[in-house]
Design a protein around this motif. Structure first.
Motif, PDB file in Angstrom:
ATOM      1  N   GLU A 228       0.834  -1.201   0.000  1.00  0.00           N
ATOM      2  CA  GLU A 228       0.000   0.000   0.000  1.00  0.00           C
ATOM      3  C   GLU A 228       0.864   1.245   0.000  1.00  0.00           C
ATOM      4  O   GLU A 228       2.018   1.217   0.425  1.00  0.00           O
ATOM      5  CB  GLU A 228      -0.953   0.006   1.190  1.00  0.00           C
ATOM      6  N   PHE A 229       0.281   2.323  -0.509  1.00  0.00           N
ATOM      7  CA  PHE A 229       0.958   3.616  -0.492  1.00  0.00           C
ATOM      8  C   PHE A 229      -0.089   4.724  -0.543  1.00  0.00           C
ATOM      9  O   PHE A 229      -1.170   4.534  -1.091  1.00  0.00           O
ATOM     10  CB  PHE A 229       1.977   3.750  -1.630  1.00  0.00           C
ATOM     11  N   PRO A 230       0.232   5.885   0.052  1.00  0.00           N
ATOM     12  CA  PRO A 230      -0.708   7.004   0.012  1.00  0.00           C
ATOM     13  C   PRO A 230      -0.594   7.758  -1.314  1.00  0.00           C
ATOM     14  O   PRO A 230       0.424   7.692  -1.999  1.00  0.00           O
ATOM     15  CB  PRO A 230      -0.241   7.880   1.172  1.00  0.00           C
ATOM     16  N   TYR A 231      -1.657   8.456  -1.637  1.00  0.00           N
ATOM     17  CA  TYR A 231      -1.673   9.338  -2.811  1.00  0.00           C
ATOM     18  C   TYR A 231      -2.641  10.483  -2.508  1.00  0.00           C
ATOM     19  O   TYR A 231      -3.550  10.325  -1.681  1.00  0.00           O
ATOM     20  CB  TYR A 231      -2.083   8.578  -4.073  1.00  0.00           C
ATOM     21  N   PRO A 232      -2.467  11.631  -3.132  1.00  0.00           N
ATOM     22  CA  PRO A 232      -3.382  12.758  -2.878  1.00  0.00           C
ATOM     23  C   PRO A 232      -4.815  12.421  -3.296  1.00  0.00           C
ATOM     24  O   PRO A 232      -5.040  11.869  -4.372  1.00  0.00           O
ATOM     25  CB  PRO A 232      -2.804  13.882  -3.739  1.00  0.00           C
ATOM     26  N   LYS A 233      -5.784  12.746  -2.435  1.00  0.00           N
ATOM     27  CA  LYS A 233      -7.198  12.443  -2.665  1.00  0.00           C
ATOM     28  C   LYS A 233      -7.698  12.910  -4.020  1.00  0.00           C
ATOM     29  O   LYS A 233      -8.476  12.218  -4.666  1.00  0.00           O
ATOM     30  CB  LYS A 233      -8.070  13.136  -1.602  1.00  0.00           C
ATOM     31  N   ALA A 234      -7.278  14.081  -4.428  1.00  0.00           N
ATOM     32  CA  ALA A 234      -7.804  14.672  -5.659  1.00  0.00           C
ATOM     33  C   ALA A 234      -7.203  14.064  -6.928  1.00  0.00           C
ATOM     34  O   ALA A 234      -7.684  14.345  -8.020  1.00  0.00           O
ATOM     35  CB  ALA A 234      -7.563  16.181  -5.649  1.00  0.00           C
ATOM     36  N   TRP A 235      -6.173  13.243  -6.785  1.00  0.00           N
ATOM     37  CA  TRP A 235      -5.517  12.703  -7.970  1.00  0.00           C
ATOM     38  C   TRP A 235      -6.377  11.635  -8.630  1.00  0.00           C
ATOM     39  O   TRP A 235      -7.176  10.963  -7.981  1.00  0.00           O
ATOM     40  CB  TRP A 235      -4.141  12.165  -7.615  1.00  0.00           C
ATOM     41  N   VAL A 236      -6.190  11.486  -9.925  1.00  0.00           N
ATOM     42  CA  VAL A 236      -7.010  10.594 -10.743  1.00  0.00           C
ATOM     43  C   VAL A 236      -6.290   9.266 -10.966  1.00  0.00           C
ATOM     44  O   VAL A 236      -5.134   9.241 -11.389  1.00  0.00           O
ATOM     45  CB  VAL A 236      -7.306  11.265 -12.102  1.00  0.00           C
ATOM     46  N   ALA A 237      -7.011   8.169 -10.688  1.00  0.00           N
ATOM     47  CA  ALA A 237      -6.440   6.835 -10.908  1.00  0.00           C
ATOM     48  C   ALA A 237      -6.431   6.517 -12.397  1.00  0.00           C
ATOM     49  O   ALA A 237      -7.406   6.769 -13.107  1.00  0.00           O
ATOM     50  CB  ALA A 237      -7.260   5.784 -10.168  1.00  0.00           C
ATOM     51  N   ALA A 238      -5.316   5.970 -12.860  1.00  0.00           N
ATOM     52  CA  ALA A 238      -5.208   5.513 -14.242  1.00  0.00           C
ATOM     53  C   ALA A 238      -5.930   4.174 -14.361  1.00  0.00           C
ATOM     54  O   ALA A 238      -6.248   3.533 -13.355  1.00  0.00           O
ATOM     55  CB  ALA A 238      -3.738   5.357 -14.634  1.00  0.00           C
ATOM     56  N   GLU A 239      -6.156   3.738 -15.576  1.00  0.00           N
ATOM     57  CA  GLU A 239      -6.745   2.415 -15.801  1.00  0.00           C
ATOM     58  C   GLU A 239      -5.808   1.376 -15.200  1.00  0.00           C
ATOM     59  O   GLU A 239      -4.632   1.319 -15.551  1.00  0.00           O
ATOM     60  CB  GLU A 239      -6.911   2.186 -17.305  1.00  0.00           C
TER      61      GLU A 239
ATOM     62  N   PRO B 169      -3.833  -2.119 -14.489  1.00  0.00           N
ATOM     63  CA  PRO B 169      -3.456  -3.236 -15.356  1.00  0.00           C
ATOM     64  C   PRO B 169      -4.314  -4.467 -15.039  1.00  0.00           C
ATOM     65  O   PRO B 169      -4.740  -4.644 -13.896  1.00  0.00           O
ATOM     66  CB  PRO B 169      -1.983  -3.480 -15.018  1.00  0.00           C
ATOM     67  N   THR B 170      -4.550  -5.274 -16.028  1.00  0.00           N
ATOM     68  CA  THR B 170      -5.398  -6.452 -15.833  1.00  0.00           C
ATOM     69  C   THR B 170      -4.780  -7.461 -14.873  1.00  0.00           C
ATOM     70  O   THR B 170      -5.495  -8.225 -14.243  1.00  0.00           O
ATOM     71  CB  THR B 170      -5.710  -7.147 -17.175  1.00  0.00           C
ATOM     72  N   ASN B 171      -3.451  -7.471 -14.735  1.00  0.00           N
ATOM     73  CA  ASN B 171      -2.810  -8.434 -13.828  1.00  0.00           C
ATOM     74  C   ASN B 171      -2.812  -7.968 -12.364  1.00  0.00           C
ATOM     75  O   ASN B 171      -2.313  -8.667 -11.496  1.00  0.00           O
ATOM     76  CB  ASN B 171      -1.390  -8.750 -14.285  1.00  0.00           C
ATOM     77  N   GLN B 172      -3.354  -6.802 -12.092  1.00  0.00           N
ATOM     78  CA  GLN B 172      -3.470  -6.238 -10.748  1.00  0.00           C
ATOM     79  C   GLN B 172      -2.132  -6.106 -10.024  1.00  0.00           C
ATOM     80  O   GLN B 172      -2.063  -6.259  -8.803  1.00  0.00           O
ATOM     81  CB  GLN B 172      -4.439  -7.060  -9.896  1.00  0.00           C
ATOM     82  N   ASP B 173      -1.058  -5.819 -10.766  1.00  0.00           N
ATOM     83  CA  ASP B 173       0.239  -5.696 -10.104  1.00  0.00           C
ATOM     84  C   ASP B 173       0.498  -4.317  -9.515  1.00  0.00           C
ATOM     85  O   ASP B 173       1.461  -4.124  -8.796  1.00  0.00           O
ATOM     86  CB  ASP B 173       1.383  -6.112 -11.029  1.00  0.00           C
ATOM     87  N   GLY B 174      -0.373  -3.334  -9.781  1.00  0.00           N
ATOM     88  CA  GLY B 174      -0.156  -2.011  -9.232  1.00  0.00           C
ATOM     89  C   GLY B 174      -1.184  -1.005  -9.689  1.00  0.00           C
ATOM     90  O   GLY B 174      -2.222  -1.358 -10.251  1.00  0.00           O
ATOM     91  N   GLN B 175      -0.869   0.285  -9.457  1.00  0.00           N
ATOM     92  CA  GLN B 175      -1.787   1.353  -9.808  1.00  0.00           C
ATOM     93  C   GLN B 175      -1.000   2.642  -9.979  1.00  0.00           C
ATOM     94  O   GLN B 175       0.007   2.859  -9.309  1.00  0.00           O
ATOM     95  CB  GLN B 175      -2.830   1.541  -8.700  1.00  0.00           C
ATOM     96  N   ALA B 176      -1.486   3.503 -10.870  1.00  0.00           N
ATOM     97  CA  ALA B 176      -0.899   4.821 -11.086  1.00  0.00           C
ATOM     98  C   ALA B 176      -1.948   5.888 -10.818  1.00  0.00           C
ATOM     99  O   ALA B 176      -3.151   5.656 -11.012  1.00  0.00           O
ATOM    100  CB  ALA B 176      -0.376   4.949 -12.514  1.00  0.00           C
ATOM    101  N   PHE B 177      -1.493   7.044 -10.369  1.00  0.00           N
ATOM    102  CA  PHE B 177      -2.354   8.196 -10.108  1.00  0.00           C
ATOM    103  C   PHE B 177      -1.697   9.421 -10.720  1.00  0.00           C
ATOM    104  O   PHE B 177      -0.480   9.573 -10.669  1.00  0.00           O
ATOM    105  CB  PHE B 177      -2.526   8.411  -8.603  1.00  0.00           C
ATOM    106  N   ASN B 178      -2.532  10.317 -11.286  1.00  0.00           N
ATOM    107  CA  ASN B 178      -2.032  11.541 -11.908  1.00  0.00           C
ATOM    108  C   ASN B 178      -2.663  12.760 -11.255  1.00  0.00           C
ATOM    109  O   ASN B 178      -3.831  12.737 -10.871  1.00  0.00           O
ATOM    110  CB  ASN B 178      -2.339  11.552 -13.401  1.00  0.00           C
ATOM    111  N   ASP B 179      -1.882  13.829 -11.188  1.00  0.00           N
ATOM    112  CA  ASP B 179      -2.358  15.102 -10.674  1.00  0.00           C
ATOM    113  C   ASP B 179      -3.302  15.704 -11.716  1.00  0.00           C
ATOM    114  O   ASP B 179      -2.881  15.936 -12.851  1.00  0.00           O
ATOM    115  CB  ASP B 179      -1.162  16.026 -10.427  1.00  0.00           C
ATOM    116  N   PRO B 180      -4.565  15.956 -11.382  1.00  0.00           N
ATOM    117  CA  PRO B 180      -5.485  16.501 -12.380  1.00  0.00           C
ATOM    118  C   PRO B 180      -5.092  17.896 -12.859  1.00  0.00           C
ATOM    119  O   PRO B 180      -5.432  18.291 -13.969  1.00  0.00           O
ATOM    120  CB  PRO B 180      -6.845  16.517 -11.670  1.00  0.00           C
ATOM    121  N   LYS B 181      -4.341  18.641 -12.031  1.00  0.00           N
ATOM    122  CA  LYS B 181      -3.879  19.976 -12.435  1.00  0.00           C
ATOM    123  C   LYS B 181      -2.672  19.893 -13.357  1.00  0.00           C
ATOM    124  O   LYS B 181      -2.403  20.812 -14.119  1.00  0.00           O
ATOM    125  CB  LYS B 181      -3.516  20.805 -11.198  1.00  0.00           C
ATOM    126  N   ASN B 182      -1.911  18.813 -13.252  1.00  0.00           N
ATOM    127  CA  ASN B 182      -0.706  18.579 -14.059  1.00  0.00           C
ATOM    128  C   ASN B 182      -0.676  17.100 -14.420  1.00  0.00           C
ATOM    129  O   ASN B 182       0.009  16.311 -13.755  1.00  0.00           O
ATOM    130  CB  ASN B 182       0.564  18.941 -13.272  1.00  0.00           C
TER     131      ASN B 182
END
Length: 175
Positions: free
Chosen positions: A46-57, A59-72
Protein backbone atom coordinates in the motif's frame (compact mmCIF):
# COMPACT_ATOMS: atom_id res chain seq x y z
CA UNK A 1 39.11 9.40 -18.26
CA UNK A 2 41.00 9.61 -15.03
CA UNK A 3 39.69 8.78 -11.59
CA UNK A 4 40.07 12.45 -10.67
CA UNK A 5 37.78 13.41 -13.56
CA UNK A 6 35.07 11.00 -12.34
CA UNK A 7 35.38 12.26 -8.75
CA UNK A 8 35.02 15.89 -9.90
CA UNK A 9 32.14 14.99 -12.22
CA UNK A 10 30.17 13.19 -9.49
CA UNK A 11 31.01 15.80 -6.87
CA UNK A 12 29.65 18.54 -9.15
CA UNK A 13 26.61 16.40 -10.00
CA UNK A 14 25.99 15.83 -6.29
CA UNK A 15 26.21 19.54 -5.57
CA UNK A 16 23.77 20.33 -8.37
CA UNK A 17 21.30 17.73 -7.09
CA UNK A 18 21.68 18.97 -3.50
CA UNK A 19 21.17 22.59 -4.59
CA UNK A 20 18.07 21.70 -6.59
CA UNK A 21 16.51 19.66 -3.82
CA UNK A 22 17.44 22.03 -1.00
CA UNK A 23 15.45 24.70 -2.80
CA UNK A 24 12.35 22.52 -2.84
CA UNK A 25 9.35 24.38 -1.58
CA UNK A 26 6.92 22.61 0.71
CA UNK A 27 4.40 20.67 -1.28
CA UNK A 28 0.87 22.02 -1.49
CA UNK A 29 -0.34 18.68 -0.11
CA UNK A 30 -0.79 18.23 3.61
CA UNK A 31 -0.28 14.51 4.36
CA UNK A 32 -2.54 14.35 7.41
CA UNK A 33 -5.68 15.48 5.58
CA UNK A 34 -5.25 15.18 1.83
CA UNK A 35 -4.04 11.62 1.30
CA UNK A 36 -5.92 8.41 0.56
CA UNK A 37 -4.35 4.94 0.64
CA UNK A 38 -4.14 2.59 -2.32
CA UNK A 39 -4.10 -1.10 -1.25
CA UNK A 40 -3.03 -3.68 -3.80
CA UNK A 41 -5.25 -6.78 -3.80
CA UNK A 42 -2.66 -9.07 -5.42
CA UNK A 43 0.63 -8.26 -3.66
CA UNK A 44 -0.81 -6.63 -0.50
CA UNK A 45 1.36 -3.49 -0.58
CA UNK A 46 0.00 0.00 0.00
CA UNK A 47 0.96 3.62 -0.49
CA UNK A 48 -0.71 7.00 0.01
CA UNK A 49 -1.67 9.34 -2.81
CA UNK A 50 -3.38 12.76 -2.88
CA UNK A 51 -7.20 12.44 -2.66
CA UNK A 52 -7.80 14.67 -5.66
CA UNK A 53 -5.52 12.70 -7.97
CA UNK A 54 -7.01 10.59 -10.74
CA UNK A 55 -6.44 6.84 -10.91
CA UNK A 56 -5.21 5.51 -14.24
CA UNK A 57 -6.75 2.42 -15.80
CA UNK A 58 -5.38 -0.44 -13.65
CA UNK A 59 -3.46 -3.24 -15.36
CA UNK A 60 -5.40 -6.45 -15.83
CA UNK A 61 -2.81 -8.43 -13.83
CA UNK A 62 -3.47 -6.24 -10.75
CA UNK A 63 0.24 -5.70 -10.10
CA UNK A 64 -0.16 -2.01 -9.23
CA UNK A 65 -1.79 1.35 -9.81
CA UNK A 66 -0.90 4.82 -11.09
CA UNK A 67 -2.35 8.20 -10.11
CA UNK A 68 -2.03 11.54 -11.91
CA UNK A 69 -2.36 15.10 -10.67
CA UNK A 70 -5.49 16.50 -12.38
CA UNK A 71 -3.88 19.98 -12.43
CA UNK A 72 -0.71 18.58 -14.06
CA UNK A 73 -1.55 15.23 -15.75
CA UNK A 74 2.12 14.60 -16.60
CA UNK A 75 2.81 14.26 -12.86
CA UNK A 76 2.42 10.65 -11.80
CA UNK A 77 2.78 8.36 -8.79
CA UNK A 78 2.83 4.63 -9.48
CA UNK A 79 3.25 1.59 -7.23
CA UNK A 80 3.65 -2.01 -8.39
CA UNK A 81 5.14 -5.35 -7.48
CA UNK A 82 6.31 -8.44 -9.29
CA UNK A 83 8.60 -11.42 -9.18
CA UNK A 84 12.32 -10.77 -9.47
CA UNK A 85 14.21 -12.26 -12.37
CA UNK A 86 16.75 -14.90 -11.42
CA UNK A 87 20.37 -14.35 -12.42
CA UNK A 88 19.95 -17.14 -14.97
CA UNK A 89 17.34 -15.01 -16.72
CA UNK A 90 14.48 -17.42 -15.97
CA UNK A 91 11.40 -15.55 -14.98
CA UNK A 92 8.49 -17.67 -16.16
CA UNK A 93 5.50 -15.65 -17.25
CA UNK A 94 6.59 -12.55 -15.34
CA UNK A 95 8.10 -9.45 -16.92
CA UNK A 96 11.74 -8.62 -16.33
CA UNK A 97 12.06 -6.48 -13.21
CA UNK A 98 14.05 -3.25 -12.90
CA UNK A 99 16.87 -4.84 -10.97
CA UNK A 100 18.24 -8.34 -11.51
CA UNK A 101 18.64 -10.54 -8.44
CA UNK A 102 22.41 -10.51 -8.91
CA UNK A 103 22.40 -6.72 -8.70
CA UNK A 104 22.47 -5.71 -5.04
CA UNK A 105 20.30 -2.82 -3.95
CA UNK A 106 22.08 0.22 -2.59
CA UNK A 107 20.12 0.33 0.66
CA UNK A 108 20.06 4.06 1.22
CA UNK A 109 16.48 4.55 2.44
CA UNK A 110 14.25 3.09 5.16
CA UNK A 111 10.47 3.33 5.08
CA UNK A 112 8.45 4.24 8.17
CA UNK A 113 7.62 0.53 8.32
CA UNK A 114 11.34 -0.14 8.87
CA UNK A 115 12.02 -1.78 5.50
CA UNK A 116 15.35 -0.84 3.87
CA UNK A 117 15.52 -0.27 0.14
CA UNK A 118 17.03 1.81 -2.61
CA UNK A 119 15.77 5.31 -3.34
CA UNK A 120 16.98 6.74 -6.63
CA UNK A 121 16.40 10.27 -7.93
CA UNK A 122 16.92 10.95 -11.61
CA UNK A 123 17.00 14.56 -12.78
CA UNK A 124 16.48 14.73 -16.52
CA UNK A 125 16.23 17.55 -19.03
CA UNK A 126 12.46 17.08 -19.54
CA UNK A 127 11.31 14.62 -16.84
CA UNK A 128 12.67 13.95 -13.37
CA UNK A 129 11.75 11.01 -11.19
CA UNK A 130 12.13 9.23 -7.88
CA UNK A 131 12.08 5.43 -7.61
CA UNK A 132 11.93 3.36 -4.44
CA UNK A 133 12.76 -0.35 -4.76
CA UNK A 134 12.16 -2.80 -1.92
CA UNK A 135 12.95 -6.51 -2.11
CA UNK A 136 11.47 -9.28 -0.03
CA UNK A 137 12.27 -12.84 -1.03
CA UNK A 138 11.36 -13.37 -4.68
CA UNK A 139 9.26 -10.21 -4.86
CA UNK A 140 10.27 -6.69 -5.78
CA UNK A 141 8.09 -3.75 -4.74
CA UNK A 142 8.39 -0.39 -6.49
CA UNK A 143 7.14 3.13 -5.95
CA UNK A 144 7.78 5.54 -8.81
CA UNK A 145 6.98 9.24 -9.07
CA UNK A 146 7.69 11.62 -11.93
CA UNK A 147 7.08 15.19 -12.98
CA UNK A 148 8.35 17.60 -15.59
CA UNK A 149 11.83 18.64 -14.47
CA UNK A 150 10.88 22.29 -14.03
CA UNK A 151 8.17 21.24 -11.51
CA UNK A 152 10.11 18.49 -9.70
CA UNK A 153 11.09 20.77 -6.81
CA UNK A 154 7.38 21.46 -6.21
CA UNK A 155 6.62 17.75 -5.90
CA UNK A 156 9.81 16.40 -4.31
CA UNK A 157 8.60 16.48 -0.68
CA UNK A 158 5.30 14.84 -1.61
CA UNK A 159 7.12 12.08 -3.53
CA UNK A 160 9.56 11.55 -0.64
CA UNK A 161 6.70 11.39 1.88
CA UNK A 162 4.87 8.81 -0.23
CA UNK A 163 8.01 6.68 -0.56
CA UNK A 164 8.45 6.80 3.22
CA UNK A 165 4.90 5.55 3.77
CA UNK A 166 5.05 2.74 1.20
CA UNK A 167 4.21 -0.51 3.04
CA UNK A 168 4.74 -4.12 2.08
CA UNK A 169 3.34 -7.23 3.77
CA UNK A 170 5.46 -8.77 6.54
CA UNK A 171 7.97 -11.38 5.44
CA UNK A 172 6.72 -14.93 5.98
CA UNK A 173 8.20 -16.55 9.04
CA UNK A 174 10.63 -19.36 8.37
CA UNK A 175 10.12 -22.69 10.17
Amino acid sequence: MSVTHYIRRYAVTGLVVAAMLSGCRPSEFQPATNLETYRNPRYKFEFPYPKAWVAAEPPTNQDGQAFNDPKNPEVEIRGWAGYRVSSSGKHGKHKRSKKDESEALKQNFTTQQGVAGELEVNLGPQTSSMTLTLVQGKLEYNCYAQSPSEKFADYYRLFYNIAGQYKIPPAPERP
